[in-house]
Design an enzyme around this catalytic site. Structure first.
Site: not given
Length: 177
Positions: A72-74, A127, A143
């Protein structure tokens, strides 16, 4: 001094200084205390993090993902920084509290870029990405997106302009290692 240092990092990031001799570069860098590191000392780490992130282009998106089987993004930004010994929290909102807030006009490669989640009307970070390039007012970032996985996008795209929340500089965390 801050603007001079930012100019120096931008110049080096785009390879313009490659032809200069080390003595020329050393003379143009302001003196720093023994506990601070110059941007020149920090740039190789920033470049390494960005290069490492680029190696993961096209890896699929996976909700809660933190590995090369899906991010995922993080999870993606956390994975990239963790490879270099920097621990970031695993949520975009929490990553929005790490490092130093930077004005969008002062954004540099290696900075985190933060956005609202799916709703542009919200007021919560949902995000995060890693800035890879800044040319004028054009900010390019990498990202992990729900559609497309790990990919590049640009801040000037309408979708990201409407959701932009801020920039966080974590370069000092890299320099402290």
């Amino acid at each position: 001094m801050k603007k001079m240092l930012l100019t120096v990092i931008a110049t080096v990031s785009f390879g313009i200084v490659q032809a200069q001799t080390p003595s020329t570069v050393t003379e143009s860098v302001p003196a720093v205390t023994s506990t601070e590191k110059s941007f020149y000392e920090q740039i190789p780490l920033v470049s390494d993090v960005i290069s490492f992130a680029k190696q993961h282009l096209s890896i699929r998106y996976r909700s809660g993902g933190t590995t090369q089987s899906g991010f995922d993004c993080s999870g993606f930004t956390r994975f990239c920084f963790k490879h270099f010994g920097i621990s970031l929290p695993h949520s975009s909102a929490a990553q929005g509290n790490v490092g130093q807030a930077i004005d969008k006009t002062d954004a540099q490669p290696g900075d985190l870029i933060l956005f609202k989640g799916h709703s542009s009307g919200g007021n919560r970070i949902g995000h995060v990405g890693l800035i890879t390039e800044v040319v004028g007012d054009r900010v390019k970032f990498i990202h992990s997106a729900w559609s497309g996985g790990v990919r590049y996008d640009y801040l000037h795209a309408d979708y990201y302009q409407r959701r932009f929340m801020g920039v966080r500089r974590v370069i000092h965390l890299l320099a402290d290692k």
